[in-house]
Scaffold this active site. Structure first.
Site, PDB file in Angstrom:
ATOM      1  N   ARG A  21      38.376  39.353  47.721  1.00 21.24           N
ATOM      2  CA  ARG A  21      38.473  39.870  46.350  1.00 21.24           C
ATOM      3  C   ARG A  21      37.891  41.280  46.360  1.00 21.24           C
ATOM      4  NH1 ARG A  21      40.453  40.727  41.429  1.00 21.24           N
ATOM      5  NH2 ARG A  21      39.280  39.880  39.667  1.00 21.24           N
ATOM      6  N   GLY A  22      38.763  42.282  46.184  1.00 19.69           N
ATOM      7  CA  GLY A  22      38.361  43.676  46.358  1.00 19.69           C
ATOM      8  C   GLY A  22      37.221  44.117  45.481  1.00 19.69           C
ATOM      9  N   GLU A  23      37.197  43.659  44.243  1.00 18.75           N
ATOM     10  CA  GLU A  23      36.161  44.097  43.303  1.00 18.75           C
ATOM     11  C   GLU A  23      34.778  43.682  43.763  1.00 18.75           C
ATOM     12  OE1 GLU A  23      37.097  42.709  39.430  1.00 18.75           O
ATOM     13  OE2 GLU A  23      39.059  43.683  39.333  1.00 18.75           O
ATOM     14  N   ASP A  24      34.687  42.560  44.486  1.00 20.82           N
ATOM     15  CA  ASP A  24      33.382  42.040  44.906  1.00 20.82           C
ATOM     16  C   ASP A  24      32.921  42.616  46.244  1.00 20.82           C
ATOM     17  OD1 ASP A  24      33.375  40.457  42.673  1.00 20.82           O
ATOM     18  OD2 ASP A  24      34.075  38.652  43.703  1.00 20.82           O
ATOM     19  N   THR A  25      33.829  42.796  47.177  1.00 17.74           N
ATOM     20  CA  THR A  25      33.394  42.998  48.571  1.00 17.74           C
ATOM     21  C   THR A  25      34.045  44.154  49.300  1.00 17.74           C
ATOM     22  OG1 THR A  25      35.075  41.434  49.324  1.00 17.74           O
ATOM     23  CG2 THR A  25      32.884  40.523  48.829  1.00 17.74           C
ATOM     24  N   ARG A  26      35.053  44.805  48.725  1.00 19.15           N
ATOM     25  CA  ARG A  26      35.800  45.809  49.477  1.00 19.15           C
ATOM     26  C   ARG A  26      34.888  46.932  49.990  1.00 19.15           C
ATOM     27  NH1 ARG A  26      41.012  47.302  49.828  1.00 19.15           N
ATOM     28  NH2 ARG A  26      41.637  45.958  48.099  1.00 19.15           N
ATOM     29  N   GLY A  53      50.960  43.749  42.744  1.00 18.85           N
ATOM     30  CA  GLY A  53      51.908  43.115  41.834  1.00 18.85           C
ATOM     31  C   GLY A  53      51.619  41.642  41.681  1.00 18.85           C
ATOM     32  N   GLU A  87      47.532  34.356  48.499  1.00 18.60           N
ATOM     33  CA  GLU A  87      47.257  34.624  49.912  1.00 18.60           C
ATOM     34  C   GLU A  87      46.693  33.387  50.591  1.00 18.60           C
ATOM     35  OE1 GLU A  87      46.162  39.393  50.309  1.00 18.60           O
ATOM     36  OE2 GLU A  87      44.589  37.872  50.457  1.00 18.60           O
TER      37      GLU A  87
END
Length: 906
Positions: A21-26, A53, A87
């Site tokens: 999850r990009g917002e948490d860990t990217r 998308g 995913e």
């Protein structure tokens, strides 16, 4: 090639796929992890697209599928992202289908919350489902799939960041664990493993149930069916479980040995894979000894792929007792006989793919999608039908059509395939043909390819045995080697591509000159050869059927040079001129629509094994039958003018006589009774035939007699009971009204048809009798042979009226029947003792039978003294509830008790 040399990580697109999850860990944990993996040389896919998308694109799907490992980083808001959940769903599918390894990392979340979807995790999941799905049923379906994926991955052993003091301590351990696992090389399977998971799971499940022994699995199927792919996938799946230290996968063993490489090199490779050392082997025998000594007690996973002889397996690991418990040995082969000799624990047969999976696999290769593009759906289905569910053909032909956007090209490809097989597919399938031991087996295969698909196995065996090809064993070998199969009703079947492979072998031997080929079946080729008189002594078999409504005419001397012709089938063809030019080596002649009124004397084929003249105009076979000692099958069916059979004394070895639907046939030659080898007679629907020669009862070898539809035959001779081998008797639609009970009792008979019923004799008689009576009607029978089914139905009947025509008929015949039905075994002097529960409420009428009346007279002094309801007394201890005597002749006076509670008629 072994696993150590034939596979590498480069065969996969990526080593690792990162899901997060990009917002948490990217920008923190995932960035550090990606850098550590990259520094260690681990090829990693990370999706840096921020604006995503709603659907996973094909590139992302391919990246997931092409990665050996997937690292899933579960953070607090992971389930708020439908993208992440999609995913994960695809990752778990790849885990199941391809043996991909999933590594979960729990980033400041509890694994139990993920597993059980508890607390905020569950609430976020529900909200995501509502937001991304419409309709209650669809929401339930999506929720179920995502919760299953979460539960499945959370049950996998992973990394919990809260167990470590800091991220820096965790990173090296993750990287080192991945490096260790990456050293365990996996084999490349296939880009589009459609349907593979089902096969793999079935075999894996069997293996897991054999963990306390050495398990030997055989995988059997025709060339190109996916044996090697299945074995590789099984190998990968087991390998990733990290249960084996000793592993080896040796490919293409049959091909390697065929190309001249000695088995000792494969022995050296096996030793190297298992022992991680270099061993020099000088001969196969010492190699076997070395393997047995060095492997003694070791637990190993070994796959021997595409073996073609039993000796190859024997030289590598033929004796399972030297391996340790838990060892798994997998052998793939086109020859099931090898697996039988090895006494494998389980043979897994690779069957053709079904239509839906075939369409999907073809579409992936042709269109890079799971279904055809709209305008090519029908053409795709036609090509898939041609491929017959063979994965190799679907892959090769589909790939050849990729990026071909013109329908004309597809149509041209399909037309060409119908005549000339794809070379890559042909080469692969031909390996099985090349591996046949001798020319007899190869000739049998080619003859069946060209002439006998769909024919009865026994029929084909007789013909090919007549050609000197030892077909009994030869056909068995072809079946074992996946080149042939036996389908419903004992018909020979073959995969369409194997058929085309065989025919292409014949065609390639003389591409430009059909008359130089050994077998001719293609309509245009045969027409040209017969028209141009270009046939040669090379021709062994020929088939030509008119494609018009009228007969086609050729000169008989077109066959003049075909001196080795043994197999000939003609359909609605006239030959003008003398028949002397037909080869004297003919063994099979199938001529449908022969227009002559009789067979000319010059048309004498003494070597024929099978002679068929169906739908002919002949009135008689010959004016004088000539000796044909080798003839086994004579079929003159549907010859509407034929009036009589031939003289069978000239056909001493005839086994099958088939003359169905010959409406004018009225005479069967007396010599039929002399045919000592006759197995079958079929006179079905010969409506003018009114009798059979009495000596037909001498046919001790006859197993099948079919007279159905012979409406003028109204009786069967009593001597039929002498046919001790008779197993099938069909007399439906005849005038036969009586069949003696002695026929039913013939132990050999297993099938009979009578009065619209068919099946086991006693069952048929029972059904026939029951259909003639209702529970309230009388039944009059003129022959006690029918009593057996009556006795069986007595508990269900109220009235039975039996006529007897002699003094001793009842005592003789009834004893036979009751002995047979109730095991009474009474002697001549004993009265019949019918079981109490067999006669409950019946009227028995006996006409002109003094013996029975005497018996009743003797019993009158005993009286009908019982007061039991529905009981009546006969000699012995039999108590039917109702008895009557009807008829003329002696009387049997007796007194009826006043208080007896039963119905009396007299």
């Amino acid at each position: 090639m072994s696993s150590s040399s034939s596979s590498s990580t480069s065969q996969w697109i990526y080593d690792v796929f990162l899901s997060f999850r990009g917002e948490d860990t990217r920008l923190n944990f995932v960035a550090h992890l990606h850098k550590a993996l990259k520094t260690a040389g681990i090829k990693t896919f990370i999706d840096n697209q921020l604006n995503k998308g709603t659907e996973l694109g094909p590139e992302l799907l391919r990246a997931i599928q092409g990665s050996r490992f997937s690292i899933v980083v579960f953070s607090e808001t992971y389930t708020e992202s439908s993208w992440c959940l999609k995913e994960l769903e695809h990752i778990m599918k790849c885990c199941r289908d391809y043996g991909q390894v999933v590594v979960p990392i729990f980033y400041h979340v509890d694994s139990s919350d993920v597993r059980n979807e508890m607390g905020a995790y569950r609430k976020a999941l529900q909200e995501t489902v509502k937001r991304r799905s419409s309709g209650e049923e669809r929401m339930r379906n999506v929720f179920s799939k995502w919760t299953s994926a979460l539960t499945e991955v959370a049950n996998v052993s992973g990394w919990v960041i809260n167990d470590f003091s800091n991220e820096g301590e965790l990173m090296p351990q993750i990287v080192n664990d991945l490096l260790r696992k990456l050293k365990s090389r996996l084999l490349k399977i296939t880009e589009y493993p459609v349907g593979l998971d089902t096969r793999v799971q079935q075999v894996i499940q069997f293996i897991e149930n054999q963990s306390r022994k050495v398990c030997l699995i055989g995988i059997w199927g025709m060339g190109g069916s996916g044996k090697t792919t299945t074995a590789r996938a099984i190998y990968n799946k087991i390998n990733l479980q990290q249960k084996f230290v000793n592993l080896s996968f040796i490919e293409n063993i049959g091909e390697v040995c065929k190309n001249g490489e000695e088995i000792i090199h494969l022995q050296e490779q096996l030793l190297s894979d298992i022992l991680k050392t270099s061993e020099k082997i000088y001969d196969p025998a010492s190699g076997i000894t070395t393997i047995e000594n060095r492997f003694n007690g070791k637990k190993a996973l070994i796959v021997l792929d595409d073996v073609s002889t039993f000796e190859q397996v024997e030289a590598l690991c033929g004796n399972r007792k030297y391996f340790g418990w838990g060892t798994v040995l997998i052998v793939t082969s086109r020859d099931v006989r090898i697996l039988q000799l090895l006494e494998v624990d389980h043979v897994y047969r690779i069957n053709e793919m079904d239509k839906n999976k075939s369409i999907e696999l073809f579409s992936w290769h042709a269109f890079r999608r799971p279904s055809p593009v709209e305008d090519f759906s029908k053409l795709s289905e036609s090509i898939v039908d041609y491929c017959g569910g063979l994965p190799l053909a679907l892959k090769v032909i589909g790939s050849s059509l990729r990026e071909r956007t013109k329908k004309e090209h597809w149509k041209c490809t399909l037309s060409k395939l119908m005549r000339i097989p794809n070379n890559i597919v042909q080469k692969k399938l031909k390996l099985s043909y090349d591996g046949l031991e001798d020319y007899h087996q190869k000739d049998i295969f080619l003859d069946i390819c060209c002439f006998f698909i769909g024919k009865d196995r026994a029929y084909v065996t007789d013909i090919l045995n007549g050609c000197g090809l030892y077909a009994d064993s030869g056909i068995t070998i072809l079946i074992e080697q996946s080149l042939l199969k036996v389908e419903k009703n004992n018909k020979l079947g073959m995969h369409g591509l194997l058929r085309d492979m065989g025919r292409e072998i014949v065609r390639k031997r003389s591409i430009e000159e059909p008359g130089e080929r050994s077998r001719l079946w293609f309509h245009e080729d045969v027409r040209d050869v017969l028209t141009e008189n270009s046939g040669t002594k090379t021709v062994k078999g020929l088939v030509f059927k008119s494609q018009s409504n009228s007969n086609v005419s050729f000169k008989a001397d077109s066959f003049k040079e075909m001196k080795n012709l043994k197999l000939l089938q003609l359909g609605h063809v006239d030959l003008t001129g003398g028949y002397v030019h037909l080869s004297q080596k003919l063994r099979w002649l199938h001529w449908q629509g022969f227009t002559g009124n009789f067979i000319p004397d010059e048309f004498y084929q003494e070597n024929l094994v099978v002679f068929e003249l169906k739908h002919s105009n002949i009135k008689q076979v010959r004016s004088e039958t000539k000796l044909m000692e080798k003839l086994k099958i004579l079929n003159l069916s549907h010859s509407k003018y034929l009036t009589s059979t031939p003289d069978f004394s000239k056909l001493p070895n005839l086994e099958k006589l088939i003359m169905k639907d010959c409406p004018r046939l009225s005479e069967v030659h007396q010599s039929i009774g002399d045919l000592r080898n006759l197995l079958l007679i079929n006179f079905k629907d010969c409506t003018s035939l009114s009798y059979l020669p009495e000596n037909i009862n001498q046919l001790k070898s006859l197993t099948t007699l079919i007279l159905s539809g012979c409406s003028k035959i109204d009786k069967l001779e009593e001597g039929i009971v002498q046919m001790e081998s008779l197993t099938t008797l069909a007399i439906n639609g005849t005038g036969v009204k009586e069949v003696r009970y002695s026929v039913v009792r013939l132990k050999s008979i297993g099938y009979i048809s009578l009065c619209g019923y068919e099946g086991l004799p006693l069952d048929v008689f029972h059904s026939a009798i029951r259909s003639w009576m209702s529970p309230t009607m009388n039944l009059s029978l003129s022959n006690l042979d029918f009593l057996s089914p009556i006795v069986r139905s007595l508990p269900h009947l109220r009235t039975v009226w039996i006529q007897c025509h002699s003094e001793n008929q009842l005592t003789q015949e009834l004893k036979i029947i009751f002995d047979d039905q109730f095991d009474i075994n009474c002697t001549e002097s004993e009265a019949l003792q019918i079981p109490n529960d067999s006669l409950s409420s019946h009227l028995i009428g006996m006409r002109s039978c003094h013996a029975v009346m005497d018996t009743l007279d003797k019993s009158r002094s005993q009286g009908l003294t019982t007061n039991d309801l529905s009981n009546f007394f006969l000699p012995g201890s039999n108590h039917p509830s109702c008895l009557a005597y009807a008829g003329v002749g002696p009387s049997a006076p007796f007194q009826v008790p006043k208080d007896i509670d039963c119905r009396m008629e007299g």
